[in-house]
Design a protein around this motif. Structure first.
Motif, short mmCIF file in Angstrom:
data_model
loop_
_atom_site.label_atom_id
_atom_site.label_comp_id
_atom_site.label_asym_id
_atom_site.label_seq_id
_atom_site.Cartn_x
_atom_site.Cartn_y
_atom_site.Cartn_z
N TRP A 236 12.37 8.06 -0.83
CA TRP A 236 11.92 6.85 -0.16
C TRP A 236 13.06 6.17 0.60
N LEU A 237 14.15 5.86 -0.11
CA LEU A 237 15.22 5.04 0.47
C LEU A 237 15.99 5.78 1.56
N HIS A 238 16.17 7.09 1.42
CA HIS A 238 16.94 7.86 2.40
C HIS A 238 16.07 8.64 3.37
N GLY A 239 14.76 8.70 3.08
CA GLY A 239 13.88 9.51 3.90
C GLY A 239 12.82 8.73 4.65
N TYR A 240 11.72 8.37 3.97
CA TYR A 240 10.56 7.88 4.71
C TYR A 240 10.44 6.36 4.79
N ARG A 241 11.38 5.61 4.20
CA ARG A 241 11.31 4.15 4.30
C ARG A 241 11.43 3.71 5.76
N GLY A 242 10.44 2.96 6.23
CA GLY A 242 10.43 2.51 7.61
C GLY A 242 10.01 3.56 8.62
N VAL A 243 9.70 4.77 8.13
CA VAL A 243 9.31 5.87 9.01
C VAL A 243 7.85 6.24 8.79
N LEU A 244 7.48 6.40 7.52
CA LEU A 244 6.09 6.72 7.18
C LEU A 244 5.32 5.42 6.99
N GLY A 245 4.18 5.32 7.64
CA GLY A 245 3.30 4.17 7.48
C GLY A 245 2.00 4.57 6.81
N ILE A 246 1.27 3.57 6.37
CA ILE A 246 -0.08 3.78 5.86
C ILE A 246 -1.02 2.90 6.67
N ALA A 247 -2.03 3.53 7.27
CA ALA A 247 -3.04 2.79 8.01
C ALA A 247 -4.30 2.66 7.17
N TYR A 248 -4.95 1.53 7.26
CA TYR A 248 -6.26 1.31 6.64
C TYR A 248 -7.26 1.14 7.78
N LEU A 249 -8.08 2.17 7.96
CA LEU A 249 -9.05 2.17 9.05
C LEU A 249 -10.44 1.93 8.48
N THR A 250 -11.10 0.87 8.94
CA THR A 250 -12.50 0.64 8.61
C THR A 250 -13.33 1.25 9.74
N LEU A 251 -14.08 2.27 9.42
CA LEU A 251 -14.77 3.09 10.43
C LEU A 251 -16.27 2.98 10.31
N VAL A 252 -16.95 2.96 11.46
CA VAL A 252 -18.40 2.92 11.53
C VAL A 252 -18.89 4.21 12.20
#
Length: 255
Positions: A236-252
């Motif tokens: 986390w701290l040396h790799g994906y922090r600030g790089v990997l995001g999580i999206a929450y998509l509400t889809l119809v």
């Protein structure tokens, strides 16, 4: 010989198995329950916290959670019983790939798209979106929690992430939303986890084990546990922090 009570604790300080704050969860539940869903399907549910909150908000709704981890499912059953929801929800220990569950008015899939496809990412995300389109009733809703690259990771960052991490593993946010549209959805709501939500999740994910390690430095399981946790934190701290995001998509679904 170690017993169950000797084992390092697991995820006891997490409410949700992902970077999701109470305030965001409240807003999502309010949005998802506005249409009055009668049936809820939670793919890769874990202990199904968000599903239980939806059921609590809609007294006529019933739910099914699908996952392969028995320990998490037991936690969900216990929570459902404590909240008086035990008769309205089923936690099924089974694979979600080609599941016969559904269609449902509301389908939740939080960081579990891999459970719907055996293909390699990011194609797995695309396949999962098509599977979710089949699993939702006309006029229903899908909540997809999915990873995306906030920016292209550097070679050094990729090397510090999980084994085999690749720049093509995730889509950018725009590509993820485009894939949802191509699968037959309209994006009712697009939001992403904040840095604070990530820090709460990452710290909470390891906090109880870190405390256990501090108080059990010579335990037979300490060396193995310390190696695993240190690797997770470094990723986390040396790799994906600030790089990997999580999206929450509400889809119809369309049509």
């Amino acid at each position: 010989m170690t017993t169950a009570s000797d084992q390092p604790p697991r995820l006891t300080r997490l409410t949700f198995h992902g970077p999701l704050s109470e305030s965001r969860a409240d807003r999502i539940v309010e949005r998802l329950t506005a249409a009055g869903p009668r049936t809820v399907l939670d793919i890769g549910c874990g202990w199904g916290e968000l599903m239980l909150r939806v059921l609590d908000a809609v007294p006529t709704a019933t739910g099914i959670g699908v996952d392969l981890k028995a320990e998490d499912l037991d936690r969900g059953r216990t929570a459902a019983k404590e909240r008086g929801l035990g008769e309205r929800v089923v936690f099924a220990e089974e694979s979600a790939t080609d599941t016969a569950r559904g269609p449902a008015d509301l389908v939740l899939c939080l960081s579990s798209s891999h459970a719907l496809s055996s293909t390699a990412p990011p194609r797995a995300t695309v396949d999962a979106l098509h599977a979710l389109r089949r699993l939702v009733e006309p006029g229903g809703r899908v909540l997809l929690g999915e990873g995306f690259w906030q920016r292209e990771p550097t070679a050094k960052e990729l090397a510090a992430m999980w084994p085999g991490a690749d720049a093509g593993e995730y889509l950018p946010l725009g590509g993820l939303v485009d894939a949802a549209v191509e699968a037959g959805f309209r994006p009712l709501w697009v939001e992403t986890a904040s840095a604070e939500e990530w820090e709460e999740f990452e710290s909470g994910y390891r906090s109880d084990v870190e405390e256990w390690l501090a108080t059990h430095p010579n335990h037979p399981l300490a060396a193995e546990t310390r190696t695993r946790v240190d690797a997770q934190r470094a990723s986390w701290l040396h790799g994906y922090r600030g790089v990997l995001g999580i999206a929450y998509l509400t889809l119809v679904p369309v049509g």
